[in-house]
Enzyme design. Structure first.
Site, mmCIF file in Angstrom:
data_model
loop_
_atom_site.group_PDB
_atom_site.id
_atom_site.type_symbol
_atom_site.label_atom_id
_atom_site.label_comp_id
_atom_site.label_asym_id
_atom_site.label_seq_id
_atom_site.Cartn_x
_atom_site.Cartn_y
_atom_site.Cartn_z
ATOM 1 N N GLY A 45 -1.630 -10.281 -3.345
ATOM 2 C CA GLY A 45 -2.154 -9.896 -2.045
ATOM 3 C C GLY A 45 -2.333 -8.397 -1.971
ATOM 4 O O GLY A 45 -1.640 -7.650 -2.675
ATOM 5 N N GLN A 50 -3.362 -0.127 1.932
ATOM 6 C CA GLN A 50 -2.775 0.180 0.624
ATOM 7 C C GLN A 50 -3.737 0.946 -0.280
ATOM 8 O O GLN A 50 -3.317 1.523 -1.282
ATOM 9 C CB GLN A 50 -2.332 -1.105 -0.090
ATOM 10 C CG GLN A 50 -1.145 -1.775 0.589
ATOM 11 C CD GLN A 50 -0.713 -3.013 -0.173
ATOM 12 O OE1 GLN A 50 -1.229 -4.091 0.041
ATOM 13 N NE2 GLN A 50 0.239 -2.851 -1.076
ATOM 14 N N CYS A 94 5.815 -5.593 -3.624
ATOM 15 C CA CYS A 94 4.624 -5.007 -2.996
ATOM 16 C C CYS A 94 4.000 -4.044 -3.989
ATOM 17 O O CYS A 94 4.717 -3.288 -4.647
ATOM 18 C CB CYS A 94 5.043 -4.272 -1.720
ATOM 19 S SG CYS A 94 3.661 -3.528 -0.842
ATOM 20 N N LEU A 95 2.686 -4.069 -4.092
ATOM 21 C CA LEU A 95 2.018 -3.174 -5.038
ATOM 22 C C LEU A 95 2.198 -1.709 -4.653
ATOM 23 O O LEU A 95 2.047 -0.832 -5.496
ATOM 24 C CB LEU A 95 0.516 -3.522 -5.129
ATOM 25 C CG LEU A 95 0.196 -4.890 -5.761
ATOM 26 C CD1 LEU A 95 -1.291 -5.173 -5.698
ATOM 27 C CD2 LEU A 95 0.706 -4.958 -7.199
ATOM 28 N N HIS A 136 3.171 -11.068 4.919
ATOM 29 C CA HIS A 136 3.433 -9.762 4.309
ATOM 30 C C HIS A 136 2.195 -8.863 4.435
ATOM 31 O O HIS A 136 2.303 -7.687 4.803
ATOM 32 C CB HIS A 136 3.832 -9.986 2.837
ATOM 33 C CG HIS A 136 3.982 -8.753 2.004
ATOM 34 N ND1 HIS A 136 5.156 -8.421 1.367
ATOM 35 C CD2 HIS A 136 3.095 -7.771 1.688
ATOM 36 C CE1 HIS A 136 4.981 -7.281 0.704
ATOM 37 N NE2 HIS A 136 3.736 -6.868 0.877
ATOM 38 N N GLU A 137 1.021 -9.431 4.141
ATOM 39 C CA GLU A 137 -0.208 -8.628 4.181
ATOM 40 C C GLU A 137 -0.588 -8.246 5.610
ATOM 41 O O GLU A 137 -1.023 -7.118 5.862
ATOM 42 C CB GLU A 137 -1.367 -9.371 3.495
ATOM 43 C CG GLU A 137 -1.151 -9.707 2.018
ATOM 44 C CD GLU A 137 -0.659 -8.551 1.179
ATOM 45 O OE1 GLU A 137 -1.013 -7.391 1.476
ATOM 46 O OE2 GLU A 137 0.102 -8.804 0.224
ATOM 47 N N HIS A 140 1.236 -5.296 6.806
ATOM 48 C CA HIS A 140 0.668 -4.021 6.342
ATOM 49 C C HIS A 140 -0.311 -3.453 7.381
ATOM 50 O O HIS A 140 -0.408 -2.241 7.551
ATOM 51 C CB HIS A 140 -0.091 -4.214 5.023
ATOM 52 C CG HIS A 140 0.753 -4.085 3.789
ATOM 53 N ND1 HIS A 140 1.427 -2.932 3.452
ATOM 54 C CD2 HIS A 140 1.030 -4.970 2.800
ATOM 55 C CE1 HIS A 140 2.076 -3.114 2.301
ATOM 56 N NE2 HIS A 140 1.855 -4.351 1.884
HETATM 57 NI NI NI Z 1 2.608 -5.260 0.176
#
Ligand code: NI
Length: 172
Positions: A45, A50, A94-95, A136-137, A140
């Site tokens: 995701g 991000q 998380c990236l 989660h996304e 963000h």
């Molecule tokens: Ni994330």
């Protein structure tokens, strides 16, 4: 085109993103770039902030089985419209917080409404990893990271590690 993923801490990861009101070709391109960036990372995701874009846009694909067809999802203005009382615990990552993982409790099942790449309204029920990922996304887009669910000590520890990582990257 692959984009650069921001690493926490970054003020852009704490912002409330703006709803998409006009679905332009630029935004479609952004969504395609985000999918490319996500698959390349690799991740399941990615949210627009991000990569430094403060639009309400997320992409995801939680298909993990080898040989199973990918299912790339592009969601503009995603919104959780209903969630189960039953919860689920997943070890999240998380990236923007590379190589750090922690258990987070969230509703197990969520109904999500969004606008797809063609501008059509969609609504779907997600369960398991898909439900965790979409929540989660969407977090963000509201400036919230999975570490915000952790106890302050643990959160600070992870943040310090990320500050160190960023210092090292800056020196390279
Ligand atoms: Ni994330």
């Amino acid at each position: 085109m692959k984009r650069n993923i921001l690493i926490h801490p970054d003020p852009r990861l704490k912002k409330i993103c703006s709803p998409v009101v006009d679905l332009t070709d630029e935004l479609r391109q952004l969504a395609d770039d985000m999918l490319e960036t996500m698959y390349d990372a690799p991740g399941i995701g990615l949210a627009a902030p991000q990569i430094g874009m403060l639009d309400r846009l997320i992409v995801m694909d939680c298909v993990k089985e080898e040989g199973e067809a990918p299912r790339p999802l592009i969601m503009f203005n995603p919104e959780v419209v209903a969630s189960s009382d039953e919860t689920n615990v997943y070890e999240e990552g998380c990236l923007s917080i590379p190589e750090q993982f922690a258990e987070v409790t969230r509703p197990k099942i969520v109904d999500v409404a969004w606008i797809d790449r063609d501008g059509n309204a969609q609504r779907e029920t997600f369960d398991g990893l898909w439900a965790t990922c979409v929540q989660h996304e969407i977090d963000h887009l509201n400036g919230k990271l999975f570490i915000d669910y952790l106890k302050p000590m643990k959160r600070q520890m992870i943040t310090r590690k990320m500050q160190k990582l960023k210092r090292e990257q800056a020196r390279e």
